[in-house]
Design a protein around this motif. Structure first.
Motif, PDB file in Angstrom:
ATOM      1  N   ASP A  46       3.566  14.308   1.206  1.00 54.67           N
ATOM      2  CA  ASP A  46       4.247  13.189   1.851  1.00 54.67           C
ATOM      3  C   ASP A  46       3.677  11.854   1.373  1.00 54.67           C
ATOM      4  OD1 ASP A  46       5.800  14.899   3.464  1.00 54.67           O
ATOM      5  OD2 ASP A  46       4.165  15.069   4.916  1.00 54.67           O
ATOM      6  N   ALA A  47       4.538  10.837   1.344  1.00 51.64           N
ATOM      7  CA  ALA A  47       4.099   9.496   0.956  1.00 51.64           C
ATOM      8  C   ALA A  47       4.885   8.456   1.733  1.00 51.64           C
ATOM      9  CB  ALA A  47       4.281   9.289  -0.538  1.00 51.64           C
ATOM     10  N   TRP A  48       4.209   7.372   2.079  1.00 53.50           N
ATOM     11  CA  TRP A  48       4.822   6.247   2.780  1.00 53.50           C
ATOM     12  C   TRP A  48       4.369   4.961   2.102  1.00 53.50           C
ATOM     13  CZ3 TRP A  48       2.404  10.333   5.081  1.00 53.50           C
ATOM     14  CH2 TRP A  48       3.162  11.109   5.960  1.00 53.50           C
ATOM     15  N   SER A  49       5.254   4.011   1.999  1.00 52.11           N
ATOM     16  CA  SER A  49       4.849   2.690   1.518  1.00 52.11           C
ATOM     17  C   SER A  49       4.858   1.739   2.705  1.00 52.11           C
ATOM     18  CB  SER A  49       5.783   2.191   0.413  1.00 52.11           C
ATOM     19  OG  SER A  49       7.097   2.094   0.886  1.00 52.11           O
ATOM     20  N   ASP A  88       8.621   6.400  10.092  1.00 49.31           N
ATOM     21  CA  ASP A  88       8.582   7.865  10.038  1.00 49.31           C
ATOM     22  C   ASP A  88       7.184   8.431   9.776  1.00 49.31           C
ATOM     23  OD1 ASP A  88       8.469   6.859   7.463  1.00 49.31           O
ATOM     24  OD2 ASP A  88       9.764   8.389   6.603  1.00 49.31           O
ATOM     25  N   PHE A  89       6.151   7.649   9.998  1.00 47.25           N
ATOM     26  CA  PHE A  89       4.770   8.075   9.745  1.00 47.25           C
ATOM     27  C   PHE A  89       4.395   9.231  10.667  1.00 47.25           C
ATOM     28  CE2 PHE A  89       0.143   7.753  10.272  1.00 47.25           C
ATOM     29  CZ  PHE A  89      -0.250   7.761   8.950  1.00 47.25           C
ATOM     30  N   THR A  90       3.819  10.294  10.086  1.00 46.16           N
ATOM     31  CA  THR A  90       3.466  11.482  10.874  1.00 46.16           C
ATOM     32  C   THR A  90       1.971  11.771  10.888  1.00 46.16           C
ATOM     33  OG1 THR A  90       3.857  12.930   8.964  1.00 46.16           O
ATOM     34  CG2 THR A  90       5.710  12.575  10.483  1.00 46.16           C
ATOM     35  N   GLY A  91       1.164  10.916  10.261  1.00 49.30           N
ATOM     36  CA  GLY A  91      -0.277  11.145  10.231  1.00 49.30           C
ATOM     37  C   GLY A  91      -0.902  10.999  11.604  1.00 49.30           C
ATOM     38  N   LYS A  92      -2.069  11.635  11.772  1.00 53.97           N
ATOM     39  CA  LYS A  92      -2.796  11.534  13.042  1.00 53.97           C
ATOM     40  C   LYS A  92      -4.284  11.371  12.771  1.00 53.97           C
ATOM     41  CE  LYS A  92      -2.785  16.565  13.557  1.00 53.97           C
ATOM     42  NZ  LYS A  92      -2.368  16.821  12.206  1.00 53.97           N
ATOM     43  N   VAL A 138       0.847  -1.180   0.000  1.00 57.20           N
ATOM     44  CA  VAL A 138       0.000   0.000   0.000  1.00 57.20           C
ATOM     45  C   VAL A 138       0.890   1.240   0.000  1.00 57.20           C
ATOM     46  CG1 VAL A 138      -0.230   0.018   2.528  1.00 57.20           C
ATOM     47  CG2 VAL A 138      -1.928   1.201   1.147  1.00 57.20           C
ATOM     48  N   LEU A 139       0.481   2.238  -0.784  1.00 55.73           N
ATOM     49  CA  LEU A 139       1.136   3.533  -0.789  1.00 55.73           C
ATOM     50  C   LEU A 139       0.159   4.503  -0.150  1.00 55.73           C
ATOM     51  CD1 LEU A 139       3.531   5.318  -1.656  1.00 55.73           C
ATOM     52  CD2 LEU A 139       2.317   5.701  -3.823  1.00 55.73           C
ATOM     53  N   MET A 140       0.606   5.211   0.889  1.00 55.44           N
ATOM     54  CA  MET A 140      -0.238   6.164   1.614  1.00 55.44           C
ATOM     55  C   MET A 140       0.264   7.569   1.318  1.00 55.44           C
ATOM     56  SD  MET A 140      -0.172   4.088   5.229  1.00 55.44           S
ATOM     57  CE  MET A 140       1.609   3.998   5.229  1.00 55.44           C
ATOM     58  N   MET A 141      -0.611   8.442   0.795  1.00 59.64           N
ATOM     59  CA  MET A 141      -0.213   9.790   0.409  1.00 59.64           C
ATOM     60  C   MET A 141      -1.061  10.821   1.143  1.00 59.64           C
ATOM     61  SD  MET A 141       0.064   8.822  -3.604  1.00 59.64           S
ATOM     62  CE  MET A 141      -1.260   7.617  -3.436  1.00 59.64           C
TER      63      MET A 141
END
Length: 115
Positions: free
Chosen positions: A28-31, A49-53, A21-24
């Motif tokens: 910013d983007a994280w796989s 390094d995920f910074t989402g809340k 999954v790619l989260m955007m």
């Protein structure tokens, strides 16, 4: 003695799945990797390094097998040290049927849980 109360309830059934999954979010983007999927959302392994809340809107691009790519919008429902739970916000019309087909019997099922 454990003072922590355990609550029980019902939720849409979760189907275990291992897929990319790619989260955007903004620029910013994280796989990462999906852990499970349900009719209302997905659980993803949390990148270091995920910074989402909670409440943040993301675009998720899920690659399931060699053929299925499900691209949708979801909000962060919860973040733990190990995982991120997303609730679907908008599923494009052309991705609804492939998602329900993937879920099969899980799409209409509920399960009990404890947290």
């Amino acid at each position: 003695m454990n003072d922590r109360k355990t609550r029980a309830g019902m939720r849409p059934a979760r189907m275990k799945i291992r897929s990319a999954v790619l989260m955007m979010h903004g620029g910013d983007a994280w796989s990462s990797e999906l852990e499970d999927i349900s009719a209302t959302g997905v659980l993803v392994r949390r990148p270091e390094d995920f910074t989402g809340k909670a409440g943040d809107m993301f675009v998720l691009d899920m690659m399931i097998g060699d053929e299925l790519n499900i691209h949708l919008e979801a909000t962060v429902a919860r973040v733990t040290p190990d995982s991120v739970g997303f609730a679907y916000a908008r599923i494009p019309e052309n991705k609804e049927e492939p998602l329900w087909n993937l879920l099969g019997g899980y799409a209409d099922s509920i399960e009990s849980y404890r947290n």
